[in-house]
Design a protein around this motif. Structure first.
Motif, PDB file in Angstrom:
ATOM      1  N   GLU A  73       0.827  -1.220  -0.066  1.00 53.64           N
ATOM      2  CA  GLU A  73      -0.047  -0.034  -0.105  1.00 53.64           C
ATOM      3  C   GLU A  73       1.065   1.203   0.073  1.00 53.64           C
ATOM      4  O   GLU A  73       0.510   2.215  -0.778  1.00 53.64           O
ATOM      5  CB  GLU A  73      -0.942  -0.118   1.135  1.00 53.64           C
ATOM      6  N   VAL A  74       2.016   1.318   0.755  1.00 55.04           N
ATOM      7  CA  VAL A  74       2.974   2.123   0.624  1.00 55.04           C
ATOM      8  C   VAL A  74       3.508   2.549  -0.785  1.00 55.04           C
ATOM      9  O   VAL A  74       3.572   3.469  -0.992  1.00 55.04           O
ATOM     10  CB  VAL A  74       4.093   2.306   1.751  1.00 55.04           C
ATOM     11  N   GLN A  75       3.773   1.428  -1.116  1.00 56.77           N
ATOM     12  CA  GLN A  75       4.467   1.585  -2.659  1.00 56.77           C
ATOM     13  C   GLN A  75       3.460   2.356  -3.608  1.00 56.77           C
ATOM     14  O   GLN A  75       3.956   3.058  -4.273  1.00 56.77           O
ATOM     15  CB  GLN A  75       4.964   0.335  -3.237  1.00 56.77           C
ATOM     16  N   ALA A  76       2.204   1.770  -3.472  1.00 52.68           N
ATOM     17  CA  ALA A  76       1.233   2.416  -4.333  1.00 52.68           C
ATOM     18  C   ALA A  76       0.998   3.784  -4.073  1.00 52.68           C
ATOM     19  O   ALA A  76       0.914   4.448  -4.999  1.00 52.68           O
ATOM     20  CB  ALA A  76       0.077   1.418  -4.292  1.00 52.68           C
ATOM     21  N   LYS A  77       0.808   4.091  -2.849  1.00 53.95           N
ATOM     22  CA  LYS A  77       0.783   5.546  -2.698  1.00 53.95           C
ATOM     23  C   LYS A  77       1.827   6.321  -2.957  1.00 53.95           C
ATOM     24  O   LYS A  77       1.700   7.550  -3.335  1.00 53.95           O
ATOM     25  CB  LYS A  77       0.287   5.556  -1.155  1.00 53.95           C
ATOM     26  N   MET A  78       2.860   5.977  -2.623  1.00 51.08           N
ATOM     27  CA  MET A  78       4.102   6.730  -2.894  1.00 51.08           C
ATOM     28  C   MET A  78       4.180   7.037  -4.623  1.00 51.08           C
ATOM     29  O   MET A  78       4.568   7.970  -5.311  1.00 51.08           O
ATOM     30  CB  MET A  78       5.285   6.196  -2.759  1.00 51.08           C
ATOM     31  N   ALA A  79       3.797   6.136  -5.606  1.00 50.88           N
ATOM     32  CA  ALA A  79       3.584   6.270  -6.849  1.00 50.88           C
ATOM     33  C   ALA A  79       2.466   7.475  -7.055  1.00 50.88           C
ATOM     34  O   ALA A  79       2.922   8.411  -8.031  1.00 50.88           O
ATOM     35  CB  ALA A  79       3.088   5.052  -7.379  1.00 50.88           C
ATOM     36  N   ILE A  80       1.434   7.173  -6.426  1.00 51.28           N
ATOM     37  CA  ILE A  80       0.655   8.451  -6.742  1.00 51.28           C
ATOM     38  C   ILE A  80       1.002   9.833  -6.103  1.00 51.28           C
ATOM     39  O   ILE A  80       0.925  10.800  -6.956  1.00 51.28           O
ATOM     40  CB  ILE A  80      -0.823   8.117  -5.826  1.00 51.28           C
ATOM     41  N   ASN A  81       1.728   9.778  -4.772  1.00 52.63           N
ATOM     42  CA  ASN A  81       2.354  11.183  -4.400  1.00 52.63           C
ATOM     43  C   ASN A  81       3.369  11.495  -5.349  1.00 52.63           C
ATOM     44  O   ASN A  81       3.480  12.818  -5.480  1.00 52.63           O
ATOM     45  CB  ASN A  81       2.767  10.774  -3.043  1.00 52.63           C
ATOM     46  N   ARG A  82       4.068  10.613  -5.838  1.00 56.74           N
ATOM     47  CA  ARG A  82       5.291  11.163  -6.746  1.00 56.74           C
ATOM     48  C   ARG A  82       4.701  11.744  -8.119  1.00 56.74           C
ATOM     49  O   ARG A  82       5.274  12.676  -8.649  1.00 56.74           O
ATOM     50  CB  ARG A  82       6.254  10.220  -7.262  1.00 56.74           C
ATOM     51  N   ALA A  83       3.489  11.549  -8.540  1.00 59.94           N
ATOM     52  CA  ALA A  83       2.824  12.029  -9.723  1.00 59.94           C
ATOM     53  C   ALA A  83       2.002  13.420  -9.218  1.00 59.94           C
ATOM     54  O   ALA A  83       1.710  13.964 -10.309  1.00 59.94           O
ATOM     55  CB  ALA A  83       1.776  10.994 -10.474  1.00 59.94           C
TER      56      ALA A  83
END
Length: 97
Positions: A73-83
């Motif tokens: 979940e953290v990995q997926a959220k960081m992908a969103i945050n980075r975009a």
């Protein structure tokens, strides 16, 4: 031994029993966050580490109740945050715009 969400949840269930209401984990995590806040206010490094770990343990247990993997979940959220585009508040926090 390197701990994982699975090993932590298995240990906790064996010691504390099964979770009957996931909201109890949220309530306990909020208590631990208050203790973490106190440790940060006191600048007590060892206590900061222990209290942060308590919060993480509870979060692992919470997401596990819903069949989720916190690390994923953290990995997926960081992908969103980075975009996203972000507005910094100047205190190390901010919000997306």
């Amino acid at each position: 031994m390197t701990e994982s969400q699975q090993s932590i949840c298995e240990w906790a269930e064996g010691i504390l029993g099964p979770v009957t209401d996931p909201r109890a984990l949220v309530t306990r995590a909020m208590t631990e966050m208050k203790e973490l806040d106190e440790a940060v206010s006191d600048r007590d490094l060892s206590e900061i580490g222990r209290e942060a770990a308590d919060v993480m343990i509870l979060l692992y247990r919470l997401v596990d109740q819903f069949g989720l993997d916190l690390d994923r979940e953290v990995q997926a959220k960081m992908a969103i945050n980075r975009a996203r585009k972000w507005s910094a508040k100047g205190d190390g926090t901010g919000s997306h715009i």
